[in-house]
Design a protein around this motif. Structure first.
Motif, PDB file in Angstrom:
ATOM      1  N   ILE A   1      37.661  29.226  43.614  1.00 40.17           N
ATOM      2  CA  ILE A   1      38.429  29.720  42.373  1.00 40.17           C
ATOM      3  C   ILE A   1      39.009  28.788  41.285  1.00 40.17           C
ATOM      4  N   LEU A   2      39.282  27.794  41.964  1.00 44.49           N
ATOM      5  CA  LEU A   2      39.827  26.724  41.272  1.00 44.49           C
ATOM      6  C   LEU A   2      38.970  25.471  40.623  1.00 44.49           C
ATOM      7  N   TYR A   3      37.874  25.391  41.445  1.00 43.40           N
ATOM      8  CA  TYR A   3      37.184  23.897  40.999  1.00 43.40           C
ATOM      9  C   TYR A   3      35.640  24.064  40.694  1.00 43.40           C
ATOM     10  N   THR A   4      35.402  25.507  40.640  1.00 45.00           N
ATOM     11  CA  THR A   4      34.083  25.848  39.816  1.00 45.00           C
ATOM     12  C   THR A   4      34.020  26.500  39.063  1.00 45.00           C
ATOM     13  N   PRO A   5      32.739  26.876  38.232  1.00 41.27           N
ATOM     14  CA  PRO A   5      32.778  27.437  36.725  1.00 41.27           C
ATOM     15  C   PRO A   5      33.344  28.752  36.948  1.00 41.27           C
ATOM     16  N   PHE A   6      33.423  29.278  38.076  1.00 42.34           N
ATOM     17  CA  PHE A   6      33.821  30.888  38.193  1.00 42.34           C
ATOM     18  C   PHE A   6      35.335  30.853  37.782  1.00 42.34           C
ATOM     19  N   LYS A   7      36.104  29.750  37.624  1.00 39.50           N
ATOM     20  CA  LYS A   7      37.269  29.753  37.302  1.00 39.50           C
ATOM     21  C   LYS A   7      37.657  30.318  36.082  1.00 39.50           C
ATOM     22  N   SER A   8      36.456  30.243  35.105  1.00 34.69           N
ATOM     23  CA  SER A   8      36.534  30.509  33.559  1.00 34.69           C
ATOM     24  C   SER A   8      36.668  32.310  33.484  1.00 34.69           C
ATOM     25  N   PHE A   9      36.167  32.802  34.836  1.00 35.34           N
ATOM     26  CA  PHE A   9      36.310  34.445  34.857  1.00 35.34           C
ATOM     27  C   PHE A   9      37.670  34.905  35.384  1.00 35.34           C
ATOM     28  N   THR A  10      38.487  34.024  35.599  1.00 32.61           N
ATOM     29  CA  THR A  10      39.778  34.298  36.119  1.00 32.61           C
ATOM     30  C   THR A  10      40.691  34.192  35.203  1.00 32.61           C
ATOM     31  N   ARG A  11      42.185  34.744  35.617  1.00 34.21           N
ATOM     32  CA  ARG A  11      43.224  34.552  34.435  1.00 34.21           C
ATOM     33  C   ARG A  11      44.213  33.564  34.702  1.00 34.21           C
ATOM     34  N   ILE A  12      43.630  32.536  35.606  1.00 30.16           N
ATOM     35  CA  ILE A  12      44.592  31.549  35.885  1.00 30.16           C
ATOM     36  C   ILE A  12      44.802  30.472  34.469  1.00 30.16           C
ATOM     37  N   TYR A  13      45.882  30.117  34.066  1.00 24.32           N
ATOM     38  CA  TYR A  13      46.351  29.340  33.027  1.00 24.32           C
ATOM     39  C   TYR A  13      46.963  28.187  33.380  1.00 24.32           C
ATOM     40  N   GLU A  14      46.723  26.961  32.595  1.00 26.63           N
ATOM     41  CA  GLU A  14      47.201  25.615  32.975  1.00 26.63           C
ATOM     42  C   GLU A  14      48.474  25.138  32.293  1.00 26.63           C
ATOM     43  N   GLY A  15      48.761  25.645  30.976  1.00 31.15           N
ATOM     44  CA  GLY A  15      49.859  25.271  30.124  1.00 31.15           C
ATOM     45  C   GLY A  15      50.945  26.180  30.726  1.00 31.15           C
ATOM     46  N   ILE A  16      52.090  25.431  30.925  1.00 33.49           N
ATOM     47  CA  ILE A  16      53.048  26.137  31.555  1.00 33.49           C
ATOM     48  C   ILE A  16      53.926  27.005  30.364  1.00 33.49           C
ATOM     49  N   THR A  17      53.704  26.689  29.175  1.00 27.70           N
ATOM     50  CA  THR A  17      54.167  27.290  27.938  1.00 27.70           C
ATOM     51  C   THR A  17      53.299  28.508  27.471  1.00 27.70           C
ATOM     52  N   ASP A  18      52.091  28.687  28.168  1.00 29.89           N
ATOM     53  CA  ASP A  18      50.895  29.658  27.593  1.00 29.89           C
ATOM     54  C   ASP A  18      51.773  31.105  27.816  1.00 29.89           C
ATOM     55  N   TYR A  19      52.635  31.290  28.654  1.00 30.26           N
ATOM     56  CA  TYR A  19      53.284  32.438  28.901  1.00 30.26           C
ATOM     57  C   TYR A  19      54.802  32.087  29.097  1.00 30.26           C
ATOM     58  N   PRO A  20      55.582  32.822  28.848  1.00 33.42           N
ATOM     59  CA  PRO A  20      56.928  32.884  29.090  1.00 33.42           C
ATOM     60  C   PRO A  20      57.474  32.344  30.445  1.00 33.42           C
ATOM     61  N   LEU A  21      58.290  31.581  30.645  1.00 30.04           N
ATOM     62  CA  LEU A  21      58.822  30.885  32.053  1.00 30.04           C
ATOM     63  C   LEU A  21      59.172  32.165  33.002  1.00 30.04           C
ATOM     64  N   TRP A  22      59.805  33.394  32.394  1.00 30.30           N
ATOM     65  CA  TRP A  22      60.062  34.366  33.241  1.00 30.30           C
ATOM     66  C   TRP A  22      58.971  35.278  34.021  1.00 30.30           C
ATOM     67  N   TRP A  23      57.548  34.742  33.165  1.00 28.89           N
ATOM     68  CA  TRP A  23      56.543  35.286  33.675  1.00 28.89           C
ATOM     69  C   TRP A  23      56.089  34.990  35.221  1.00 28.89           C
ATOM     70  N   ILE A  24      56.666  33.793  35.524  1.00 26.32           N
ATOM     71  CA  ILE A  24      56.203  33.051  36.641  1.00 26.32           C
ATOM     72  C   ILE A  24      56.698  33.875  37.711  1.00 26.32           C
ATOM     73  N   PRO A  25      58.035  34.148  37.831  1.00 28.04           N
ATOM     74  CA  PRO A  25      58.757  35.284  39.169  1.00 28.04           C
ATOM     75  C   PRO A  25      57.897  36.454  38.905  1.00 28.04           C
ATOM     76  N   VAL A  26      57.858  36.987  37.613  1.00 28.70           N
ATOM     77  CA  VAL A  26      57.223  38.457  37.544  1.00 28.70           C
ATOM     78  C   VAL A  26      55.862  38.317  38.244  1.00 28.70           C
ATOM     79  N   SER A  27      55.160  37.463  37.857  1.00 26.81           N
ATOM     80  CA  SER A  27      53.602  37.576  38.412  1.00 26.81           C
ATOM     81  C   SER A  27      53.660  37.295  39.863  1.00 26.81           C
TER      82      SER A  27
END
Length: 284
Positions: free
Chosen positions: A74-100
């Motif tokens: 999931i994390l280290y193969t091309p399959f990652k591009s199909f997931t909804r994992i994001y790397e930038g901490i500001t890509d979503y509001p910080l409150w989204w971390i506990p909600v997610s």
């Protein structure tokens, strides 16, 4: 290729250390160092054999390897591009971390409930899930003790979650840690939930160690992982659960009362002696 192997070995090593630390510390405390102190919190009075612990640890390491393969894919193969994992901490509001994180636990509980019920189908049980149920008296080591086929089914929930929910890497770590800690508690063999829990709405929602321990001793019912909701909604909760939970908590309370009485008795005796001496002196 060398780099791939190094990443996999690092992930597997971290996961293995996590297993031995988060399962080993509770085992050391409740089964070795403080077992007499917490004896009244033990759900089943009989003790599991050393061979049970060894079997659980062996299969848990196997499960850890399977989970590592899935996590790596999931994390280290091309399959990652199909997931909804994001790397930038500001890509979503910080409150989204506990909600997610909360949403991921809800999805996991739903996934686990239906997968668990399926594994208890008579045609499937003997091929995989029976291994986990060899631990009729579970311990923290039982948390990851799965047949390799069940380990794959268990681990694929991470794929489902990352396809459905936008998640930062921090949330993934929190999800894995939270899930494992709760899993250890469910297999602890001791009920350590605070006594005030029983009188709150939280008791109606969340599972306890007694809840999952009944599943191991009775082999059916109580299929949920984190919450009681699916079991209550579909009437698969063991009808003796609340009564058994109250019995264990009453045992704990009785022990506390006994210790309080024992500690206060010498003081009361000394006070009575002093009063008697005072009375004798006043007569003189």
């Amino acid at each position: 290729m060398q780099q791939v192997i190094e990443i996999f070995v690092r992930l597997f090593s971290i996961s293995t250390v996590r297993y031995f630390v988060l399962a080993g510390i509770p085992f050391l405390l409740y089964y070795k160092l403080l077992n007499r102190w917490y004896s009244q919190s033990k759900i089943q009075k009989r003790e599991a054999a050393g061979s049970d612990f060894f079997r659980d640890i062996l299969h848990s390491i196997q499960t850890t390897a399977v989970f590592t393969v899935i996590g790596f894919a999931i994390l280290y193969t091309p399959f990652k591009s199909f997931t909804r994992i994001y790397e930038g901490i500001t890509d979503y509001p910080l409150w989204w971390i506990p909600v997610s994180l909360f949403l991921s636990l809800v999805v996991h509980d739903t996934y686990f409930y239906w997968m668990h019920r399926l594994l208890h189908n008579k045609s499937l049980f003997k091929y995989a899930h029976v291994l986990h149920h060899k631990s009729t008296n579970p311990s923290p080591w039982t948390s990851y003790s799965f047949h390799i086929l069940e380990a794959v089914a268990e681990g694929l929930v991470l794929l489902v979650i990352t396809l459905l929910i936008p998640m930062h890497f921090i949330t993934l770590i929190l999800f894995v840690l939270t899930g494992f800690v709760i899993n250890v508690y469910g297999h602890l063999g001791y009920e350590i939930a605070p006594k005030w829990l029983r009188k709150t709405f939280l008791f109606e929602i969340f599972n306890t160690s007694v809840h999952h321990n009944l599943h191991h001793s009775k082999f059916k019912g109580n299929y949920g992982l984190y919450f009681r909701l699916w079991d209550r909604l579909l009437k698969t909760e063991n009808p003796d659960y609340v009564k058994e939970y109250d019995r264990i908590q009453e045992q704990r309370l009785s022990r506390k009362r006994a210790k309080t009485y024992q500690s206060s008795a010498p003081a009361e005796f000394e006070q009575n002696v002093n009063l008697s001496a005072l009375n004798e002196n006043s007569r003189g």
